[in-house]
Design a protein around this motif. Structure first.
Motif, PDB file in Angstrom:
ATOM      1  N   GLY A 124     -14.659  -9.801   6.237  1.00 45.50           N
ATOM      2  CA  GLY A 124     -15.942  -9.104   6.092  1.00 45.50           C
ATOM      3  C   GLY A 124     -15.800  -7.801   5.332  1.00 45.50           C
ATOM      4  O   GLY A 124     -15.637  -7.805   4.109  1.00 45.50           O
ATOM      5  N   THR A 125     -15.868  -6.702   6.071  1.00 46.28           N
ATOM      6  CA  THR A 125     -15.762  -5.380   5.463  1.00 46.28           C
ATOM      7  C   THR A 125     -14.592  -4.569   6.001  1.00 46.28           C
ATOM      8  O   THR A 125     -14.399  -3.414   5.600  1.00 46.28           O
ATOM      9  N   ASP A 126     -13.823  -5.131   6.916  1.00 49.55           N
ATOM     10  CA  ASP A 126     -12.737  -4.386   7.558  1.00 49.55           C
ATOM     11  C   ASP A 126     -11.393  -5.070   7.367  1.00 49.55           C
ATOM     12  O   ASP A 126     -11.229  -6.233   7.742  1.00 49.55           O
ATOM     13  N   PHE A 127     -10.456  -4.305   6.813  1.00 50.29           N
ATOM     14  CA  PHE A 127      -9.167  -4.864   6.450  1.00 50.29           C
ATOM     15  C   PHE A 127      -8.049  -3.937   6.901  1.00 50.29           C
ATOM     16  O   PHE A 127      -8.251  -2.728   7.068  1.00 50.29           O
ATOM     17  N   THR A 128      -6.858  -4.527   7.083  1.00 50.09           N
ATOM     18  CA  THR A 128      -5.710  -3.771   7.584  1.00 50.09           C
ATOM     19  C   THR A 128      -4.455  -4.175   6.849  1.00 50.09           C
ATOM     20  O   THR A 128      -4.242  -5.356   6.555  1.00 50.09           O
ATOM     21  N   LEU A 129      -3.637  -3.170   6.536  1.00 51.95           N
ATOM     22  CA  LEU A 129      -2.281  -3.410   6.041  1.00 51.95           C
ATOM     23  C   LEU A 129      -1.341  -2.953   7.139  1.00 51.95           C
ATOM     24  O   LEU A 129      -1.424  -1.802   7.589  1.00 51.95           O
ATOM     25  N   THR A 130      -0.444  -3.841   7.556  1.00 51.82           N
ATOM     26  CA  THR A 130       0.515  -3.513   8.604  1.00 51.82           C
ATOM     27  C   THR A 130       1.920  -3.640   8.058  1.00 51.82           C
ATOM     28  O   THR A 130       2.262  -4.630   7.399  1.00 51.82           O
ATOM     29  N   ILE A 131       2.722  -2.608   8.316  1.00 51.50           N
ATOM     30  CA  ILE A 131       4.157  -2.666   8.033  1.00 51.50           C
ATOM     31  C   ILE A 131       4.817  -2.769   9.395  1.00 51.50           C
ATOM     32  O   ILE A 131       4.725  -1.836  10.207  1.00 51.50           O
ATOM     33  N   SER A 132       5.471  -3.886   9.649  1.00 49.17           N
ATOM     34  CA  SER A 132       5.901  -4.179  11.022  1.00 49.17           C
ATOM     35  C   SER A 132       7.039  -3.291  11.493  1.00 49.17           C
ATOM     36  O   SER A 132       7.086  -2.913  12.668  1.00 49.17           O
ATOM     37  N   SER A 133       7.949  -2.965  10.609  1.00 43.18           N
ATOM     38  CA  SER A 133       9.114  -2.146  10.983  1.00 43.18           C
ATOM     39  C   SER A 133       9.443  -1.250   9.793  1.00 43.18           C
ATOM     40  O   SER A 133      10.062  -1.692   8.827  1.00 43.18           O
ATOM     41  N   LEU A 134       9.004  -0.014   9.882  1.00 41.75           N
ATOM     42  CA  LEU A 134       9.060   0.882   8.723  1.00 41.75           C
ATOM     43  C   LEU A 134      10.493   1.128   8.254  1.00 41.75           C
ATOM     44  O   LEU A 134      11.392   1.437   9.057  1.00 41.75           O
ATOM     45  N   GLN A 135      10.683   0.976   6.936  1.00 45.23           N
ATOM     46  CA  GLN A 135      11.946   1.305   6.298  1.00 45.23           C
ATOM     47  C   GLN A 135      11.765   2.579   5.471  1.00 45.23           C
ATOM     48  O   GLN A 135      10.646   2.902   5.066  1.00 45.23           O
ATOM     49  N   ALA A 136      12.873   3.251   5.185  1.00 39.72           N
ATOM     50  CA  ALA A 136      12.793   4.509   4.438  1.00 39.72           C
ATOM     51  C   ALA A 136      12.138   4.309   3.075  1.00 39.72           C
ATOM     52  O   ALA A 136      11.395   5.172   2.594  1.00 39.72           O
ATOM     53  N   GLU A 137      12.378   3.146   2.466  1.00 38.61           N
ATOM     54  CA  GLU A 137      11.831   2.897   1.125  1.00 38.61           C
ATOM     55  C   GLU A 137      10.326   2.608   1.138  1.00 38.61           C
ATOM     56  O   GLU A 137       9.706   2.472   0.075  1.00 38.61           O
ATOM     57  N   ASP A 138       9.727   2.536   2.326  1.00 40.24           N
ATOM     58  CA  ASP A 138       8.288   2.283   2.422  1.00 40.24           C
ATOM     59  C   ASP A 138       7.463   3.572   2.342  1.00 40.24           C
ATOM     60  O   ASP A 138       6.230   3.510   2.316  1.00 40.24           O
ATOM     61  N   VAL A 139       8.140   4.712   2.326  1.00 42.69           N
ATOM     62  CA  VAL A 139       7.420   5.976   2.179  1.00 42.69           C
ATOM     63  C   VAL A 139       6.740   5.994   0.818  1.00 42.69           C
ATOM     64  O   VAL A 139       7.395   5.870  -0.227  1.00 42.69           O
ATOM     65  N   ALA A 140       5.428   6.118   0.826  1.00 42.63           N
ATOM     66  CA  ALA A 140       4.641   5.967  -0.400  1.00 42.63           C
ATOM     67  C   ALA A 140       3.181   6.235  -0.069  1.00 42.63           C
ATOM     68  O   ALA A 140       2.817   6.505   1.078  1.00 42.63           O
ATOM     69  N   VAL A 141       2.337   6.138  -1.091  1.00 46.64           N
ATOM     70  CA  VAL A 141       0.888   6.141  -0.896  1.00 46.64           C
ATOM     71  C   VAL A 141       0.404   4.696  -1.064  1.00 46.64           C
ATOM     72  O   VAL A 141       0.844   3.993  -1.983  1.00 46.64           O
TER      73      VAL A 141
END
Lengths: 113, 117
Positions: free
Chosen positions: A74-91
């Motif tokens: 619909g109009t609601d969406f989610t991005l999930t990172i299950s287990s954060l890694q250092a290389e995931d630091v970003a915008v």
């Protein structure tokens, strides 16, 4: 134009923990010919262009680690990172291509706690 | 491997014309969708317009006919022309390939353009 609103604007998560980013559109993004949602997600690191993570709201782009998951409808969406890694630091940005002009969210800055 | 490379002046004077070219390697521009997107601190990511197959072009109405996108299949490149620029047009300009005309899947590294006298 469809307005894309992300929340939060910034997020601090510990290594190995889950990160969740929300994106809300001002109109439904349903694409009736395939019954999928016209929503993509991007990751942008400093000094680099955005990089495609997810399209059709849930389809992971080639080479994207499976810790990245897109969901929603619909109009609601989610991005999930299950287990954060250092290389995931970003915008991270959401993007709608349901109607022209396509539009982007304002971005969510993900940092390490 | 598909690669896009923007080229053009990094400095443009107010009221003048901003011109950028995107050279494409590893893919043919014919029969694919190619667009320009810009990024600025004030407005974030903005889709400017799209080029397809030698003539089918669409634009973001926000650019009020200032933008012109064209393609040259013989050189495998496409271009952006933005007229009557102001300081608000200062941004990083990206050329991108759009899958099925929908989501950008390949981005150039970006060309930083400053509008200043």
């Amino acid at each position: 134009d469809i307005v894309m609103t992300q929340s939060p604007d910034s997020l601090a998560v510990s290594l190995g923990e889950r990160a969740t980013i929300h994106c809300k559109s001002s109109e439904s993004l349903l694409f009736r010919p395939n019954n999928k949602y016209s929503l993509s997600w991007y990751q942008q690191k400093p000094g680099q262009p955005p990089s495609l993570l997810i399209y059709w709201a849930t389809t992971r782009h080639s080479g994207v680690p499976d810790r990245f998951t897109g969901s929603g409808s619909g109009t609601d969406f989610t991005l999930t990172i299950s287990s954060l890694q250092a290389e995931d630091v970003a915008v991270y940005y959401c993007h709608q291509y349901s109607s022209s002009p396509s539009t982007f969210g304002q971005g969510t800055k993900l940092e390490l706690k | 491997q598909v690669q896009l490379q923007e080229s053009g002046p990094g400095l443009v004077k107010p009221s003048e014309i901003l011109s950028l070219t995107c050279n494409v390697s590893g893919d043919l521009i014919r029969y694919k969708y190619w667009s320009w997107i810009r990024q600025s601190p004030g407005k974030g990511l903005e889709w400017i317009g799209q080029f397809y197959n030698g003539g089918v072009i669409s634009y973001n109405p926000s650019f009020k006919s200032r933008a012109t996108i064209s393609g040259d299949t013989s050189k495998n490149q496409f271009s952006l022309r933005l007229t009557s620029v102001t300081a608000a047009d200062t941004a990083v300009y990206f050329c991108v390939r759009e899958q099925l005309g929908f989501w950008p899947d390949v981005w150039g590294r970006g060309s930083h353009v400053t509008v200043s006298s």
